[in-house]
Design a protein around this motif. Structure first.
Motif, PDB file in Angstrom:
ATOM      1  N   GLU A  33       0.853  -1.190   0.000  1.00 33.08           N
ATOM      2  CA  GLU A  33       0.000   0.000   0.000  1.00 33.08           C
ATOM      3  C   GLU A  33       0.888   1.239   0.000  1.00 33.08           C
ATOM      4  OE1 GLU A  33      -1.717   3.256   1.066  1.00 33.08           O
ATOM      5  OE2 GLU A  33      -1.174   2.277   2.958  1.00 33.08           O
ATOM      6  N   GLU A  34       0.700   2.126  -1.004  1.00 35.60           N
ATOM      7  CA  GLU A  34       1.706   3.150  -1.289  1.00 35.60           C
ATOM      8  C   GLU A  34       1.784   4.251  -0.238  1.00 35.60           C
ATOM      9  OE1 GLU A  34       3.322   6.109  -4.810  1.00 35.60           O
ATOM     10  OE2 GLU A  34       1.760   4.645  -5.268  1.00 35.60           O
ATOM     11  N   VAL A  35       0.659   4.709   0.291  1.00 33.30           N
ATOM     12  CA  VAL A  35       0.715   5.796   1.282  1.00 33.30           C
ATOM     13  C   VAL A  35       1.527   5.352   2.498  1.00 33.30           C
ATOM     14  CG1 VAL A  35      -0.640   7.208   2.866  1.00 33.30           C
ATOM     15  CG2 VAL A  35      -1.427   6.890   0.522  1.00 33.30           C
ATOM     16  N   SER A  36       1.243   4.159   2.976  1.00 34.21           N
ATOM     17  CA  SER A  36       1.982   3.623   4.123  1.00 34.21           C
ATOM     18  C   SER A  36       3.442   3.367   3.765  1.00 34.21           C
ATOM     19  CB  SER A  36       1.334   2.317   4.600  1.00 34.21           C
ATOM     20  OG  SER A  36      -0.012   2.528   4.958  1.00 34.21           O
ATOM     21  N   LEU A  37       3.681   2.893   2.563  1.00 37.18           N
ATOM     22  CA  LEU A  37       5.049   2.619   2.110  1.00 37.18           C
ATOM     23  C   LEU A  37       5.871   3.905   2.086  1.00 37.18           C
ATOM     24  CD1 LEU A  37       7.126   0.662   0.890  1.00 37.18           C
ATOM     25  CD2 LEU A  37       6.109   1.105  -1.355  1.00 37.18           C
ATOM     26  N   ALA A  39       5.299   6.608   3.786  1.00 37.54           N
ATOM     27  CA  ALA A  39       5.467   7.099   5.156  1.00 37.54           C
ATOM     28  C   ALA A  39       6.598   6.361   5.864  1.00 37.54           C
ATOM     29  CB  ALA A  39       4.161   6.933   5.930  1.00 37.54           C
ATOM     30  N   SER A  40       6.655   5.037   5.690  1.00 38.13           N
ATOM     31  CA  SER A  40       7.698   4.253   6.349  1.00 38.13           C
ATOM     32  C   SER A  40       9.079   4.565   5.778  1.00 38.13           C
ATOM     33  CB  SER A  40       7.396   2.756   6.221  1.00 38.13           C
ATOM     34  OG  SER A  40       6.276   2.408   7.000  1.00 38.13           O
ATOM     35  N   LEU A  41       9.192   4.601   4.461  1.00 34.32           N
ATOM     36  CA  LEU A  41      10.484   4.920   3.857  1.00 34.32           C
ATOM     37  C   LEU A  41      10.872   6.368   4.144  1.00 34.32           C
ATOM     38  CD1 LEU A  41      10.189   3.113   0.397  1.00 34.32           C
ATOM     39  CD2 LEU A  41      11.385   2.330   2.442  1.00 34.32           C
ATOM     40  N   GLY A  42       9.879   7.253   4.128  1.00 33.89           N
ATOM     41  CA  GLY A  42      10.148   8.667   4.398  1.00 33.89           C
ATOM     42  C   GLY A  42      10.658   8.912   5.803  1.00 33.89           C
ATOM     43  N   SER A  43      10.310   8.025   6.738  1.00 32.86           N
ATOM     44  CA  SER A  43      10.778   8.199   8.119  1.00 32.86           C
ATOM     45  C   SER A  43      12.301   8.135   8.207  1.00 32.86           C
ATOM     46  CB  SER A  43      10.147   7.140   9.033  1.00 32.86           C
ATOM     47  OG  SER A  43      10.664   5.843   8.758  1.00 32.86           O
ATOM     48  N   LEU A  44      12.922   7.453   7.263  1.00 35.48           N
ATOM     49  CA  LEU A  44      14.386   7.362   7.244  1.00 35.48           C
ATOM     50  C   LEU A  44      15.026   8.705   6.883  1.00 35.48           C
ATOM     51  CD1 LEU A  44      14.666   3.913   5.465  1.00 35.48           C
ATOM     52  CD2 LEU A  44      15.461   4.410   7.785  1.00 35.48           C
ATOM     53  N   VAL A 117      19.660  11.120   2.610  1.00 32.36           N
ATOM     54  CA  VAL A 117      18.998  12.427   2.641  1.00 32.36           C
ATOM     55  C   VAL A 117      19.480  13.288   1.485  1.00 32.36           C
ATOM     56  CG1 VAL A 117      18.740  14.576   3.943  1.00 32.36           C
ATOM     57  CG2 VAL A 117      18.540  12.376   5.115  1.00 32.36           C
ATOM     58  N   ASN A 118      20.776  13.257   1.206  1.00 30.74           N
ATOM     59  CA  ASN A 118      21.320  14.009   0.076  1.00 30.74           C
ATOM     60  C   ASN A 118      20.748  13.500  -1.244  1.00 30.74           C
ATOM     61  OD1 ASN A 118      22.933  15.686   1.660  1.00 30.74           O
ATOM     62  ND2 ASN A 118      24.679  14.288   1.604  1.00 30.74           N
ATOM     63  N   PHE A 123      16.254  12.626  -6.086  1.00 29.86           N
ATOM     64  CA  PHE A 123      15.385  11.547  -6.528  1.00 29.86           C
ATOM     65  C   PHE A 123      14.118  11.497  -5.686  1.00 29.86           C
ATOM     66  CE2 PHE A 123      19.765  10.112  -7.433  1.00 29.86           C
ATOM     67  CZ  PHE A 123      19.655   9.860  -8.794  1.00 29.86           C
ATOM     68  N   ASP A 124      13.063  10.992  -6.303  1.00 30.81           N
ATOM     69  CA  ASP A 124      11.844  10.714  -5.556  1.00 30.81           C
ATOM     70  C   ASP A 124      12.107   9.541  -4.606  1.00 30.81           C
ATOM     71  OD1 ASP A 124       8.750  10.993  -5.330  1.00 30.81           O
ATOM     72  OD2 ASP A 124       9.076   8.851  -5.644  1.00 30.81           O
ATOM     73  N   LEU A 125      11.337   9.499  -3.538  1.00 32.98           N
ATOM     74  CA  LEU A 125      11.513   8.467  -2.516  1.00 32.98           C
ATOM     75  C   LEU A 125      11.434   7.057  -3.089  1.00 32.98           C
ATOM     76  CD1 LEU A 125      11.882   8.052   0.538  1.00 32.98           C
ATOM     77  CD2 LEU A 125       9.387   8.115   0.760  1.00 32.98           C
ATOM     78  N   MET A 126      10.647   6.873  -4.155  1.00 31.77           N
ATOM     79  CA  MET A 126      10.445   5.543  -4.723  1.00 31.77           C
ATOM     80  C   MET A 126      11.359   5.258  -5.916  1.00 31.77           C
ATOM     81  SD  MET A 126       8.197   4.347  -2.713  1.00 31.77           S
ATOM     82  CE  MET A 126       7.759   2.842  -3.586  1.00 31.77           C
ATOM     83  N   ASP A 127      12.262   6.186  -6.237  1.00 25.77           N
ATOM     84  CA  ASP A 127      13.167   5.974  -7.369  1.00 25.77           C
ATOM     85  C   ASP A 127      14.229   4.932  -7.023  1.00 25.77           C
ATOM     86  OD1 ASP A 127      11.814   7.761  -8.921  1.00 25.77           O
ATOM     87  OD2 ASP A 127      13.280   9.385  -8.754  1.00 25.77           O
ATOM     88  N   GLU A 128      14.662   4.209  -8.047  1.00 26.44           N
ATOM     89  CA  GLU A 128      15.601   3.110  -7.860  1.00 26.44           C
ATOM     90  C   GLU A 128      16.887   3.499  -7.129  1.00 26.44           C
ATOM     91  OE1 GLU A 128      15.140  -0.056  -8.355  1.00 26.44           O
ATOM     92  OE2 GLU A 128      13.124   0.222  -9.147  1.00 26.44           O
ATOM     93  N   PRO A 129      17.550   4.606  -7.495  1.00 24.06           N
ATOM     94  CA  PRO A 129      18.821   4.908  -6.821  1.00 24.06           C
ATOM     95  C   PRO A 129      18.677   5.046  -5.304  1.00 24.06           C
ATOM     96  CG  PRO A 129      18.598   6.229  -8.806  1.00 24.06           C
ATOM     97  CD  PRO A 129      17.263   5.567  -8.582  1.00 24.06           C
ATOM     98  N   LEU A 130      17.579   5.625  -4.844  1.00 22.93           N
ATOM     99  CA  LEU A 130      17.398   5.807  -3.408  1.00 22.93           C
ATOM    100  C   LEU A 130      17.023   4.496  -2.723  1.00 22.93           C
ATOM    101  CD1 LEU A 130      17.505   7.784  -1.132  1.00 22.93           C
ATOM    102  CD2 LEU A 130      15.164   8.507  -1.655  1.00 22.93           C
ATOM    103  N   ILE A 131      16.120   3.727  -3.342  1.00 20.57           N
ATOM    104  CA  ILE A 131      15.723   2.430  -2.771  1.00 20.57           C
ATOM    105  C   ILE A 131      16.928   1.495  -2.712  1.00 20.57           C
ATOM    106  CG2 ILE A 131      14.293   0.379  -3.121  1.00 20.57           C
ATOM    107  CD1 ILE A 131      12.728   2.788  -2.156  1.00 20.57           C
TER     108      ILE A 131
END
Length: 216
Positions: A33-37, A39-44, A117-118, A123-131
């Protein structure tokens, strides 16, 4: 954030449950579920947040985690009732303690989060380089550390590179929330001995969210 309330503690613990629930969703269905996803990744990335709920973008973004906490802790903890989510939560809370007792690993984690954070500025939170960065960071800081997390599910989904990276990134987010839970005064023993109280607190927070209404 110098002082923490019971509400802060329960939101931090809900953060652990939410990340664990999302791991299970991906392991079973290949989707989360994307909203929760987010939020969880964004907490980092929330290294300068001024409150616990702002770490997740608002307590309404922890609905999944609160629901999972209530469902899991409302039932007696027995080997027969041990769900994948309860296994992940218990193991991750233990793993977090071991991680932060190791100064070198803790420093690697802090350095890796600063780099993430940098990257998040480009990149967007869901972009490959950040994930992929978050997934690699999880592997680096937990290499050789016990207890080892074993994620079980549909191999078709777990063998997909993006899903594997998302799972590792979510495990890292769970560790961050477990650290926050401990920082707020929570403990592994409290999860075992204060289950009824924790459920009551989670229901109070969930009720407050429901009273406001649905979120986008």
């Amino acid at each position: 954030m110098a002082r923490y309330s019971e509400g802060d503690r329960i939101l931090a613990l809900a953060g652990v449950f939410q990340a664990a629930e999302l791991v299970q969703q991906i392991a079973r269905t290949g989707r989360a579920e994307e909203v929760s996803l987010r939020a969880s990744l964004g907490s980092l990335m929330a290294v300068d947040a001024d409150s616990v709920e702002s770490i997740y973008g608002g307590r309404e973004k922890l609905q999944l985690g609160l629901d999972s906490l209530i469902a899991t802790l409302s039932n007696p903890l027995t080997p027969q009732r041990l769900t994948p989510v309860s296994y992940y939560v218990a193991t991750l809370v233990s793993l977090e303690r071991r991680l932060h007792r190791n100064a070198h690993r803790a420093d690697l984690l802090a350095e890796g989060i600063r780099a993430a954070v940098n990257k998040s500025r480009m990149f967007d939170l869901m972009d490959e380089p950040l994930i992929e960065h978050l997934a690699a960071l999880y592997q680096e800081i937990t290499q050789g550390l016990q207890p080892r997390i074993i994620v079980r599910g549909d191999g078709t989904h777990l063998r997909q590179a993006r899903n594997a990276s998302l799972v590792r990134s979510l495990l890292l987010a769970a560790i961050r929330s477990a650290y926050l839970w401990r920082q707020c005064g929570g403990s592994r023993l409290a999860v075992l001995l204060r289950r009824r109280n924790l459920v009551a607190l989670a229901r109070r927070e969930r009720g407050a969210i429901s009273a406001v209404g649905p979120f986008e």
